[in-house]
Design a protein around this motif. Structure first.
Motif, PDB file in Angstrom:
ATOM      1  N   ARG A  70       0.823  -1.207   0.000  1.00 48.11           N
ATOM      2  CA  ARG A  70       0.000   0.000   0.000  1.00 48.11           C
ATOM      3  C   ARG A  70       0.857   1.257   0.000  1.00 48.11           C
ATOM      4  O   ARG A  70       0.419   2.310  -0.452  1.00 48.11           O
ATOM      5  CB  ARG A  70      -0.925   0.022   1.224  1.00 48.11           C
ATOM      6  CG  ARG A  70      -1.864  -1.140   1.338  1.00 48.11           C
ATOM      7  CD  ARG A  70      -2.829  -1.303   0.210  1.00 48.11           C
ATOM      8  NE  ARG A  70      -3.599  -0.110  -0.049  1.00 48.11           N
ATOM      9  CZ  ARG A  70      -4.242   0.115  -1.169  1.00 48.11           C
ATOM     10  NH1 ARG A  70      -4.223  -0.759  -2.136  1.00 48.11           N
ATOM     11  NH2 ARG A  70      -4.924   1.211  -1.354  1.00 48.11           N
ATOM     12  N   ASN A  75       0.939   2.777  -5.974  1.00 40.53           N
ATOM     13  CA  ASN A  75      -0.330   2.492  -5.316  1.00 40.53           C
ATOM     14  C   ASN A  75      -0.911   3.738  -4.657  1.00 40.53           C
ATOM     15  O   ASN A  75      -2.126   3.945  -4.671  1.00 40.53           O
ATOM     16  CB  ASN A  75      -0.162   1.380  -4.284  1.00 40.53           C
ATOM     17  CG  ASN A  75       0.001   0.039  -4.940  1.00 40.53           C
ATOM     18  OD1 ASN A  75      -0.493  -0.180  -6.037  1.00 40.53           O
ATOM     19  ND2 ASN A  75       0.703  -0.856  -4.283  1.00 40.53           N
ATOM     20  N   ASP A  79      -4.492   5.358  -5.725  1.00 40.29           N
ATOM     21  CA  ASP A  79      -5.528   5.613  -4.725  1.00 40.29           C
ATOM     22  C   ASP A  79      -6.020   7.057  -4.802  1.00 40.29           C
ATOM     23  O   ASP A  79      -7.223   7.321  -4.728  1.00 40.29           O
ATOM     24  CB  ASP A  79      -5.011   5.323  -3.316  1.00 40.29           C
ATOM     25  CG  ASP A  79      -4.923   3.840  -3.029  1.00 40.29           C
ATOM     26  OD1 ASP A  79      -5.560   3.053  -3.768  1.00 40.29           O
ATOM     27  OD2 ASP A  79      -4.224   3.470  -2.065  1.00 40.29           O
ATOM     28  N   ARG A  82      -8.119   7.523  -7.872  1.00 42.27           N
ATOM     29  CA  ARG A  82      -9.430   6.908  -7.667  1.00 42.27           C
ATOM     30  C   ARG A  82     -10.326   7.807  -6.809  1.00 42.27           C
ATOM     31  O   ARG A  82     -11.508   7.994  -7.097  1.00 42.27           O
ATOM     32  CB  ARG A  82      -9.252   5.542  -7.007  1.00 42.27           C
ATOM     33  CG  ARG A  82     -10.505   4.723  -6.914  1.00 42.27           C
ATOM     34  CD  ARG A  82     -10.271   3.350  -6.300  1.00 42.27           C
ATOM     35  NE  ARG A  82      -9.260   2.591  -7.025  1.00 42.27           N
ATOM     36  CZ  ARG A  82      -8.077   2.228  -6.542  1.00 42.27           C
ATOM     37  NH1 ARG A  82      -7.748   2.532  -5.306  1.00 42.27           N
ATOM     38  NH2 ARG A  82      -7.235   1.536  -7.271  1.00 42.27           N
ATOM     39  N   LYS A  83      -9.754   8.401  -5.764  1.00 44.69           N
ATOM     40  CA  LYS A  83     -10.524   9.305  -4.909  1.00 44.69           C
ATOM     41  C   LYS A  83     -10.987  10.528  -5.693  1.00 44.69           C
ATOM     42  O   LYS A  83     -12.132  10.973  -5.550  1.00 44.69           O
ATOM     43  CB  LYS A  83      -9.684   9.743  -3.707  1.00 44.69           C
ATOM     44  CG  LYS A  83      -9.473   8.657  -2.690  1.00 44.69           C
ATOM     45  CD  LYS A  83      -8.563   9.163  -1.584  1.00 44.69           C
ATOM     46  CE  LYS A  83      -8.151   8.046  -0.663  1.00 44.69           C
ATOM     47  NZ  LYS A  83      -7.188   8.511   0.360  1.00 44.69           N
TER      48      LYS A  83
END
Length: 106
Positions: A70, A75, A79, A82-83
């Motif tokens: 993570r 990654n 993330d 994506r947010k």
């Protein structure tokens, strides 16, 4: 000891079992093995196979710890992207709902 002698085909492993492995797990409160389903070979006859892994073995685990991945840069960037995408979609949905409500009220 007789059971170990019966099941282990290589007799030098009986000594290793009781002198090395048993003391390692003597005070362990967790289970000392993990079992995984092994992937089936394709094409071929389907046999159920599994792998028994001892905890604390010196080799890498069959299943990698995903929590460590993570913190890798790609990654983190994925993330955040994506947010941001979800934020834009939610704003579009809320704008669409408010426009529909204004049409109904007028």
């Amino acid at each position: 000891m007789a059971m170990a002698d019966y099941w282990l085909l290589e007799k030098q492993l009986v000594h290793k079992l009781f002198k090395v492995l048993v003391p390692r797990f003597q005070n362990s409160e967790l289970s000392y093995t993990k079992i995984y389903k092994a992937p089936r070979e394709y094409p071929g006859i389907y046999y159920r196979r599994s792998v028994l892994e001892l905890r604390g073995n010196p080799y890498p685990s069959l299943i990698t710890d995903q929590n460590q991945n993570r913190n890798q840069l790609h990654n983190i960037l994925l993330d955040e992207a994506r947010k941001e995408f979800q934020k834009i979609k939610l704003e579009e949905m809320s704008a669409k709902i408010t426009a529909e409500e204004k049409e109904k009220s007028s």
